[in-house]
Design a protein around this motif. Structure first.
Motif: not given
Ligand code: TXA
Ligand code: MG
Length: 331
Positions: A58, A172, A213
């Motif tokens: 972020h 998001s 995930p």
């Molecule tokens: O609204 C949101 O996106 C929230 C708030 C806190 O910002 N965050 C969120 O993070 O939902 P998380 O980690 O629960 O889900 C993020 C998703 C995960 O499925 C992760 O694998 C994917 O984003 N992700 C993150 N970085 C990535 C990347 N470089 N390539 C592919 N997928 C990615």
């Protein structure tokens, strides 16, 4: 765990390598200094999340995009200008500032500029990027209030910034712009209809898409069994579940209950009506809290009415389907 609204304290915790749970407009995040491998590693431990699953970084604004990503395509800059701050994550090739732990060792990074005033103030006070997944246990429903975070993660968090309820309520939207063809990795708080005029049509993930995930079939799952069906199939699904002797709840827009007089009457014995707002933004805002409430009420089976897949309905339907997918042991 410390909890409150002390932004200076929260920024100091981040600087010290600690974990801060903070509100965003989508859901609460569990944040750490995105430039520190050691700080980011703690997130994985606390969440019980596999280390190969990357985190979103972020940022306070899009002006520093080039500090965190390289080879940024023009479409990404346009999309960032149009959608940030807001509920959109863009996957790009990672820049040198990103801790390797935050990308799961991969070559790409997810970047997002959140709109919530407390997230904005925290990012500005801290001065760097904050790596943060949703602040729930791995695989569970995302938290949309500070109480949800406290219940899920408790003392594992060093500071919990309390910003009330999240406005958007689902995570998001994630768009991959790191490999040429724009791909929608996760529908979310920013509707596809607002993105495609800038990027062109968003493809579906293929075998080469980066692992996420959130794209595992069974994710975002409450304890209760969820059965997601079209609204007109709700009464029959309820009858089947009650036939099994389950405690049953129906999760649907309030107006839909008017068509099911036998299901409309609040809560009695083994049945509970769980009306949601009639507008899809209201449904998104309330869906996770409703699922948590039904778990707390000891409901075994939630029959959820799927909204039409337009606007935020695509994200709500996606989460309900994932919650309904067969799952292994809860993680
Ligand atoms: O609204 C949101 O996106 C929230 C708030 C806190 O910002 N965050 C969120 O993070 O939902 P998380 O980690 O629960 O889900 C993020 C998703 C995960 O499925 C992760 O694998 C994917 O984003 N992700 C993150 N970085 C990535 C990347 N470089 N390539 C592919 N997928 C990615
Ligand atoms: Mg999550």
């Amino acid at each position: 765990m410390e909890r409150g609204c002390d932004l200076a304290r929260a920024a100091a915790v981040l600087r010290g390598g600690g974990l801060v749970a903070f509100p965003t407009e989508t859901v609460y995040g569990l944040g750490a200094d995105a430039a520190s491998d050691a700080a980011v590693a703690r997130i994985f431990t606390v969440k019980g999340r596999p280390r190969a699953h990357p985190l979103i970084v972020h940022l306070a604004d899009g002006a520093r995009l080039d500090d965190w990503a390289i080879e940024v395509p023009q479409a990404a800059r346009q999309l960032a200008r149009a959608a940030w701050p807001g509920p959109l994550t863009i996957i790009l090739r990672k820049g040198p500032r990103v801790a390797a732990a935050a990308t799961g060792g991969g070559e790409t990074v997810g970047l997002r500029v959140p709109a919530h005033p407390m997230a904005q103030a925290l990012l500005r006070g801290f001065g760097g990027g904050i790596a943060a997944p949703s602040a729930n246990r791995f695989g569970a429903v995302s938290p949309t209030t500070a109480d949800h975070v406290a219940g899920d993660l408790g003392d594992a968090v060093d500071y919990l910034l309390d910003g009330g309820s999240c406005e958007v309520g689902v995570e998001s939207t994630i768009v991959d712009l790191s490999r040429g063809r724009p791909v929608l990795l996760r529908p979310g708080g920013l509707a596809r209809e607002l993105i495609e005029p800038i990027t062109g049509p968003l493809g579906a993930p293929d075998a080469q898409a980066p692992a996420a995930p959130g794209t595992l079939a069974s994710h975002y799952a409450p304890r209760a069994e969820v059965i997601a069906v079209a609204p007109d199939e709700v009464p029959a699904a309820v009858a089947r579940a009650r036939g099994r002797g389950a405690n049953v709840a129906v999760l649907a827009p309030a107006a839909a209950f008017a068509g099911w007089p036998e299901l409309a009457s609040g809560s009695h014995g083994t049945y509970r009506a769980s009306p949601l707002p009639d507008d899809v933004a209201g449904i998104a805002r309330g869906i996770y809290a409703a699922l948590r409430d039904l778990d707390a009420a000891g409901i075994d089976v939630v029959i959820a009415a799927l909204p039409p897949a337009v606007g935020l309905g695509e994200a709500v339907g996606d989460r309900l389907r994932r919650a309904a997918a067969p799952r292994r042991e809860h993680q």
